[in-house]
Design an enzyme around this catalytic site. Structure first.
Site, short mmCIF file in Angstrom:
data_model
loop_
_atom_site.label_atom_id
_atom_site.label_comp_id
_atom_site.label_asym_id
_atom_site.label_seq_id
_atom_site.Cartn_x
_atom_site.Cartn_y
_atom_site.Cartn_z
N MET A 1 -8.42 3.05 9.41
CA MET A 1 -7.58 1.95 8.90
C MET A 1 -6.54 1.52 9.94
O MET A 1 -6.47 2.06 11.03
CB MET A 1 -6.87 2.39 7.63
CG MET A 1 -7.74 2.36 6.39
SD MET A 1 -6.71 2.74 4.94
CE MET A 1 -7.85 2.32 3.62
N GLY B 1 0.83 -1.20 0.00
CA GLY B 1 0.00 0.00 0.00
C GLY B 1 0.87 1.25 0.00
O GLY B 1 1.90 1.29 0.66
N SER C 1 6.17 -7.07 2.14
CA SER C 1 7.12 -6.70 1.07
C SER C 1 8.55 -6.93 1.53
O SER C 1 9.41 -7.36 0.75
CB SER C 1 6.97 -5.22 0.71
OG SER C 1 5.65 -4.93 0.35
N GLN D 1 -7.34 8.54 4.28
CA GLN D 1 -6.23 8.47 5.25
C GLN D 1 -4.88 8.25 4.59
O GLN D 1 -3.84 8.58 5.14
CB GLN D 1 -6.47 7.32 6.25
CG GLN D 1 -7.69 7.51 7.10
CD GLN D 1 -8.17 6.21 7.71
OE1 GLN D 1 -7.81 5.87 8.82
NE2 GLN D 1 -9.00 5.47 6.99
N ARG D 2 -4.90 7.65 3.43
CA ARG D 2 -3.63 7.31 2.77
C ARG D 2 -3.24 8.34 1.71
O ARG D 2 -2.17 8.25 1.12
CB ARG D 2 -3.76 5.93 2.13
CG ARG D 2 -2.74 4.98 2.69
CD ARG D 2 -3.05 3.58 2.37
NE ARG D 2 -3.07 3.26 0.96
CZ ARG D 2 -3.49 2.09 0.49
NH1 ARG D 2 -3.92 1.16 1.31
NH2 ARG D 2 -3.49 1.85 -0.79
N SER E 1 4.21 2.34 5.60
CA SER E 1 2.85 1.87 5.87
C SER E 1 2.17 2.85 6.82
O SER E 1 2.76 3.22 7.83
CB SER E 1 2.88 0.49 6.52
OG SER E 1 1.60 0.17 7.03
N ILE E 2 0.96 3.24 6.50
CA ILE E 2 0.26 4.16 7.41
C ILE E 2 -0.09 3.46 8.73
O ILE E 2 -0.41 4.12 9.70
CB ILE E 2 -1.03 4.75 6.79
CG1 ILE E 2 -2.06 3.65 6.50
CG2 ILE E 2 -0.72 5.58 5.56
CD1 ILE E 2 -3.47 4.18 6.31
N ASP E 3 -0.03 2.14 8.76
CA ASP E 3 -0.52 1.39 9.92
C ASP E 3 0.35 1.51 11.17
O ASP E 3 -0.08 1.20 12.26
CB ASP E 3 -0.68 -0.10 9.56
CG ASP E 3 -1.62 -0.31 8.40
OD1 ASP E 3 -2.46 0.57 8.14
OD2 ASP E 3 -1.52 -1.36 7.73
N ARG F 1 -24.49 8.28 13.53
CA ARG F 1 -24.01 8.17 12.15
C ARG F 1 -22.67 7.45 12.12
O ARG F 1 -21.90 7.51 13.08
CB ARG F 1 -23.82 9.56 11.53
CG ARG F 1 -25.09 10.36 11.41
CD ARG F 1 -25.95 9.85 10.24
NE ARG F 1 -27.08 10.73 9.96
CZ ARG F 1 -28.27 10.66 10.55
NH1 ARG F 1 -28.49 9.78 11.51
NH2 ARG F 1 -29.24 11.50 10.22
O1 F6P Z 1 -1.68 -1.35 5.03
C1 F6P Z 1 -2.22 -0.13 4.67
C2 F6P Z 1 -3.72 -0.21 4.48
O2 F6P Z 1 -4.20 1.08 4.15
C3 F6P Z 1 -4.49 -0.79 5.66
O3 F6P Z 1 -4.68 0.15 6.68
C4 F6P Z 1 -5.77 -1.23 4.98
O4 F6P Z 1 -6.36 -2.29 5.67
C5 F6P Z 1 -5.28 -1.68 3.62
O5 F6P Z 1 -4.03 -1.08 3.40
C6 F6P Z 1 -6.21 -1.35 2.49
O6 F6P Z 1 -5.71 -1.93 1.34
P1 F6P Z 1 -6.20 -1.56 -0.13
O7 F6P Z 1 -5.61 -0.23 -0.48
O8 F6P Z 1 -5.67 -2.65 -0.98
O9 F6P Z 1 -7.69 -1.49 -0.10
#
Ligand code: F6P
Length: 366
Positions: free
Chosen positions: A194, A11, A107, A286-287, A150-152, A278
């Site tokens: 995420m 990602g 990766s 977020q990404r 990774s944003i995680d 809601r």
């Molecule tokens: O690992 C980064 C991430 O954004 C996770 O937070 C999320 O679960 C996943 O990738 C989403 O993946 P994709 O972009 O393939 O939908």
């Protein structure tokens, strides 16, 4: 000259461009040639225009851009030996025997496999007459360095993975935005964020955003958590709080391992508190977008260090992942970092929270 390849994989994450730029410019400054490998490992397998020599100006103007300008891909083919054989041939033909990869733990694990297989892959290429034995002699070993993109923020041993800080900022912008509309209507919101199996983004956002309740994968809530959550929201209202926000990590589960959905949380609040509720699932917002100051300077530093690693590491040394820990750069054995990370959920499931919480520093197995 020494030839270094650089690629982004998995990602995308904000700050990857800053890292690529730093790798390219540091390599050139140190007298090496640098090749951008497009679309992650797939570009290495496909060869051709997917592997391009980069000069100083090829990375101009990318520092502040989101995503990755050299593309990324989750390559299934690279998981096969056949795919890695093609990749080895393409690198060898160009004289590239050093690689910097910016990607997640999957990766980086693939990268380590490739490094270990490298001598065998080369022998196979020679045996099948695909490459000249003389060429192989000059590139017997593959030297690699990994940066975690990774944003995680899901790698044990580093403070923040590339992109996590920006994603957190993005979530906070959303929380601020939601809280004003929530307060106007005295509504409750469930905000799903995420993070895959990691609760960092949810927890940090809930604290920084002053939210009411948070659910994360690392601490599956005990039975009856719904009562506790509703009591907390009720108490907030009683004190005059007009907005209620529950942050839910996408990987949050109950004690049995069943995923807790945002719709379920919404239903509970509506039913038990009679509140208009809601759901906002933030998703790929977020990404996206421009990287934060931290993700720009930290990734630049890491790109610089990664080149230093591939230029100075002994071919026999363990492969390293490079990250920032406590304001300093650490070089952690790659597979140990991955293994330690994988142990965290297991420790938590076994109830050993203290060991899991100590899962910080270069390694918690020491
Ligand atoms: O690992 C980064 C991430 O954004 C996770 O937070 C999320 O679960 C996943 O990738 C989403 O993946 P994709 O972009 O393939 O939908």
């Amino acid at each position: 000259p020494i030839r270094i390849g650089v690629l982004t994989s998995g990602g995308d994450a904000q700050g990857m461009n800053a890292a690529v730029r730093a790798v390219v410019r540091t390599a050139i400054s140190r007298g090496a040639e640098v090749y951008a490998i497009f679309e992650g490992y797939q570009g290495m397998i496909d060869g051709g225009e997917g592997i391009r020599r980069f000069e100083w100006d090829d990375v101009a103007g990318i520092l502040g851009r989101g995503g990755t300008v050299i593309g990324t891909f989750r390559s299934k083919e690279f998981r096969t030996r056949e795919g890695r054989l093609k990749a080895a041939r393409n690198l060898l033909e160009r004289g590239i025997d050093r690689l910097v990869v910016i990607g997640g733990d999957g990766s980086l694990t693939g990268l380590d496999t490739f490094r270990q297989e490298w001598p065998g892959l080369l022998a196979e290429l020679v045996a099948s007459g695909q490459v000249d034995a003389g060429l192989v002699a000059a590139h017997e070993r593959l030297i690699i360095a990994g940066l975690v993109g990774s944003i995680d923020n899901d790698l044990v041993g580093v403070d923040s993975t590339i992109g996590a800080d920006t994603a957190l900022h993005r979530i906070l912008e959303a929380i601020d935005a939601i809280s004003s509309t929530a307060a106007s209507h005295q509504r409750s919101f469930v905000l799903e964020v995420m993070g895959r199996h990691c609760g960092y983004l949810a927890l940090a956002a809930a604290i920084a955003g002053g939210c009411d309740y948070v659910l994360i994968p690392e601490l599956p809530p005990t039975e009856g958590w719904e009562d506790e959550m509703c009591a907390t929201l009720r108490a907030g209202r009683a004190r005059g709080r007009r907005d209620s926000i529950v942050v839910l990590a996408e990987g949050a589960t109950d004690q049995q391992g069943n995923r807790i959905s945002s719709d379920y949380v919404r239903g509970v609040i509506e039913e038990r508190l009679g509140e208009d509720t809601r759901v906002t699932i933030l998703g790929h917002v977020q990404r996206g977008g421009t990287p934060s100051a931290y993700d720009r300077w930290a990734s630049t530093w890491l790109g610089y260090e990664a080149v230093d690693e591939v230029l100075t590491a002994s071919p026999d040394a363990e492969a390293k992942v490079i990250g920032i820990l406590g304001n300093g750069v650490v070089r952690i054995p790659l597979m140990r970092a991955v293994k330690d990370t994988q142990r965290v959920p297991e420790l938590i499931r076994s109830g050993d929270y203290s060991a899991a919480m100590q899962a910080r520093g270069p390694s918690f197995t020491e």
